[in-house]
Design a protein around this motif. Structure first.
Motif, PDB file in Angstrom:
ATOM      1  N   VAL A  93     -37.024  32.130  14.535  1.00 35.45           N
ATOM      2  CA  VAL A  93     -38.541  30.563  14.715  1.00 35.45           C
ATOM      3  C   VAL A  93     -38.097  28.994  15.047  1.00 35.45           C
ATOM      4  O   VAL A  93     -39.161  28.496  15.488  1.00 35.45           O
ATOM      5  N   GLN A  94     -36.429  28.735  14.522  1.00 35.83           N
ATOM      6  CA  GLN A  94     -36.964  27.162  15.142  1.00 35.83           C
ATOM      7  C   GLN A  94     -36.493  27.579  16.716  1.00 35.83           C
ATOM      8  O   GLN A  94     -37.185  25.829  17.187  1.00 35.83           O
ATOM      9  N   LEU A  95     -36.301  28.506  17.077  1.00 37.79           N
ATOM     10  CA  LEU A  95     -35.758  28.225  19.231  1.00 37.79           C
ATOM     11  C   LEU A  95     -36.564  28.203  18.947  1.00 37.79           C
ATOM     12  O   LEU A  95     -37.736  27.920  20.271  1.00 37.79           O
ATOM     13  N   GLN A  96     -37.834  29.095  18.476  1.00 33.63           N
ATOM     14  CA  GLN A  96     -39.641  29.529  19.731  1.00 33.63           C
ATOM     15  C   GLN A  96     -40.708  28.482  19.004  1.00 33.63           C
ATOM     16  O   GLN A  96     -41.363  28.403  19.384  1.00 33.63           O
ATOM     17  N   GLN A  97     -39.977  27.215  17.854  1.00 38.74           N
ATOM     18  CA  GLN A  97     -41.023  26.683  17.635  1.00 38.74           C
ATOM     19  C   GLN A  97     -42.438  26.834  17.214  1.00 38.74           C
ATOM     20  O   GLN A  97     -42.039  26.931  15.839  1.00 38.74           O
ATOM     21  N   ASN A  98     -43.636  26.799  18.190  1.00 40.95           N
ATOM     22  CA  ASN A  98     -44.333  27.564  17.603  1.00 40.95           C
ATOM     23  C   ASN A  98     -44.937  28.773  16.799  1.00 40.95           C
ATOM     24  O   ASN A  98     -45.903  29.574  16.953  1.00 40.95           O
ATOM     25  N   VAL A  99     -43.450  29.385  16.723  1.00 37.47           N
ATOM     26  CA  VAL A  99     -44.378  30.747  16.285  1.00 37.47           C
ATOM     27  C   VAL A  99     -44.764  30.612  15.297  1.00 37.47           C
ATOM     28  O   VAL A  99     -45.654  31.299  14.333  1.00 37.47           O
ATOM     29  N   ARG A 100     -44.594  29.024  14.360  1.00 37.04           N
ATOM     30  CA  ARG A 100     -46.272  29.266  13.381  1.00 37.04           C
ATOM     31  C   ARG A 100     -47.442  28.863  13.439  1.00 37.04           C
ATOM     32  O   ARG A 100     -47.891  28.859  12.536  1.00 37.04           O
ATOM     33  N   THR A 159     -39.607  30.713   7.635  1.00 37.27           N
ATOM     34  CA  THR A 159     -38.919  31.955   8.256  1.00 37.27           C
ATOM     35  C   THR A 159     -39.527  33.033   6.664  1.00 37.27           C
ATOM     36  O   THR A 159     -39.421  34.377   7.670  1.00 37.27           O
ATOM     37  N   GLU A 160     -38.908  32.448   5.932  1.00 37.29           N
ATOM     38  CA  GLU A 160     -39.873  33.439   4.720  1.00 37.29           C
ATOM     39  C   GLU A 160     -40.877  34.070   5.379  1.00 37.29           C
ATOM     40  O   GLU A 160     -41.164  35.814   4.999  1.00 37.29           O
ATOM     41  N   CYS A 161     -42.103  33.086   6.399  1.00 38.51           N
ATOM     42  CA  CYS A 161     -43.154  33.703   6.735  1.00 38.51           C
ATOM     43  C   CYS A 161     -43.313  35.299   7.489  1.00 38.51           C
ATOM     44  O   CYS A 161     -44.187  35.345   7.802  1.00 38.51           O
ATOM     45  N   GLY A 175     -43.664  33.704  20.137  1.00 39.70           N
ATOM     46  CA  GLY A 175     -43.553  32.402  20.806  1.00 39.70           C
ATOM     47  C   GLY A 175     -44.263  31.126  21.805  1.00 39.70           C
ATOM     48  O   GLY A 175     -44.682  32.064  22.654  1.00 39.70           O
ATOM     49  N   ASP A 176     -43.906  30.345  22.133  1.00 35.88           N
ATOM     50  CA  ASP A 176     -45.052  29.504  23.291  1.00 35.88           C
ATOM     51  C   ASP A 176     -43.435  28.092  23.482  1.00 35.88           C
ATOM     52  O   ASP A 176     -44.228  27.225  22.520  1.00 35.88           O
ATOM     53  N   ALA A 177     -42.260  27.714  23.906  1.00 34.89           N
ATOM     54  CA  ALA A 177     -41.738  26.898  24.264  1.00 34.89           C
ATOM     55  C   ALA A 177     -41.010  27.562  25.263  1.00 34.89           C
ATOM     56  O   ALA A 177     -40.683  27.934  26.216  1.00 34.89           O
ATOM     57  N   GLU A 178     -40.013  26.042  25.122  1.00 33.57           N
ATOM     58  CA  GLU A 178     -39.152  26.232  26.723  1.00 33.57           C
ATOM     59  C   GLU A 178     -37.412  25.835  25.855  1.00 33.57           C
ATOM     60  O   GLU A 178     -37.547  25.604  25.261  1.00 33.57           O
ATOM     61  N   GLY A 232     -44.458  34.457  24.201  1.00 33.55           N
ATOM     62  CA  GLY A 232     -45.176  35.978  23.458  1.00 33.55           C
ATOM     63  C   GLY A 232     -46.446  35.445  22.998  1.00 33.55           C
ATOM     64  O   GLY A 232     -46.815  36.595  23.308  1.00 33.55           O
ATOM     65  N   LEU A 233     -46.204  34.397  22.469  1.00 31.81           N
ATOM     66  CA  LEU A 233     -48.381  34.206  22.254  1.00 31.81           C
ATOM     67  C   LEU A 233     -48.696  34.359  23.069  1.00 31.81           C
ATOM     68  O   LEU A 233     -50.216  34.999  23.460  1.00 31.81           O
ATOM     69  N   ARG A 234     -48.590  33.744  24.331  1.00 31.95           N
ATOM     70  CA  ARG A 234     -49.508  33.105  26.009  1.00 31.95           C
ATOM     71  C   ARG A 234     -49.690  35.040  26.092  1.00 31.95           C
ATOM     72  O   ARG A 234     -50.762  35.034  26.629  1.00 31.95           O
ATOM     73  N   ILE A 235     -48.275  35.983  26.488  1.00 34.21           N
ATOM     74  CA  ILE A 235     -48.650  36.986  26.660  1.00 34.21           C
ATOM     75  C   ILE A 235     -49.544  38.068  25.884  1.00 34.21           C
ATOM     76  O   ILE A 235     -50.604  39.014  26.705  1.00 34.21           O
ATOM     77  N   TYR A 236     -49.118  38.141  24.582  1.00 29.51           N
ATOM     78  CA  TYR A 236     -50.077  38.568  23.741  1.00 29.51           C
ATOM     79  C   TYR A 236     -52.067  38.019  24.238  1.00 29.51           C
ATOM     80  O   TYR A 236     -52.491  38.744  24.283  1.00 29.51           O
ATOM     81  N   GLU A 237     -52.244  37.029  24.061  1.00 28.01           N
ATOM     82  CA  GLU A 237     -53.575  35.977  24.067  1.00 28.01           C
ATOM     83  C   GLU A 237     -53.868  36.743  25.652  1.00 28.01           C
ATOM     84  O   GLU A 237     -54.756  37.000  25.621  1.00 28.01           O
TER      85      GLU A 237
END
Length: 237
Positions: A170-177, A191-193, A74-77, A90-95
């Protein structure tokens, strides 16, 4: 110096609403303010005893704590009910974690195993190719997802309840894609992905998947969908 290294991402489920995620922020699954040093007991991949862990006992090991509620994707607010801003990073933490480890010597490793359990297992599948791409081709990089192969199946009511839950994540965290494979997104919705059954079709890095045929979590929280109504499931038992 990192000759051989294993990086493990922690599990801890997901949150699909701002209210749910806001509740997690006051726990170890939502803020490092509540995290304490871990004591690894028992035998397993973290064991330093050659007898019990002959393959990895002398490897450098890193355990990455989990607090974003979306498998480090995730990367959203969002806005909590009390007006507080909830940050999904989450994505920023991973990076940041991988970047710091590379600076500390991980970039010099000759063998690397990227692992995770449960929600961390899904994170392993999501980030496997990206993680591998950070190393030269001569470095042996493999991924191991432990109990992270979550299924998109119908529950006892005939509904795809777990798909609906993941869809909210997926919708909440937006940038999951951002972490989803483009070839999957070209033909299917995000979501399927987000499900491993689709993710693994695009992974190029060697991946080992370990999952029980009778995964108790998925039996109760997927088939019976206790994730939304644990009281109902107790009554059913």
């Amino acid at each position: 110096m990192y000759i051989s290294s294993t990086e493990n991402t922690q599990g801890g489920g997901w949150c699909s609403t701002v209210k749910d995620c806001s509740g997690r922020r006051m726990s170890v699954l939502g803020s490092s303010n509540f995290m304490k040093p871990l004591q690894f007991t028992g035998h397993g991949i973290f064991d330093s005893d050659e007898i019990y862990n002959p393959d990895f006992y002398n490897w450098n090991k890193v355990y990455v704590r989990y607090c974003d509620g979306a498998s480090f994707a995730g990367d959203a607010e969002g806005q909590a009910q009390d007006g507080t801003t909830v940050y999904f990073r989450g994505l920023r933490i991973y990076e940041a974690v991988i970047g710091e480890l590379m600076e500390k010597g991980l970039a010099n490793a000759t063998q690397v195993l990227f692992t995770g359990c449960s929600a961390g297992g899904l994170a392993t599948i999501l980030h496997c190719d990206d993680f591998s791409a950070r190393f030269p081709q001569q470095v042996s990089v493999k991924c191991f997802a432990d109990a992270g192969f979550f299924l998109d199946v119908k529950d006892i009511s005939g509904e795809r309840s777990f798909w609906s839950f993941y869809n909210r994540v997926v919708q909440l965290q937006q940038n999951v894609r951002q972490v989803l494979h483009k070839d999957c997104l070209a033909n299917k919705d995000p979501t399927e992905c987000f499900f491993p059954t689709e993710l693994i079709k695009s992974i190029r890095t060697p991946m080992f998947i370990l999952n029980s045929a009778y995964d108790s979590w998925q039996v109760f929280f997927n088939i019976f969908y206790c994730y939304s109504n644990i009281y109902l499931c107790v009554l059913m038992l």
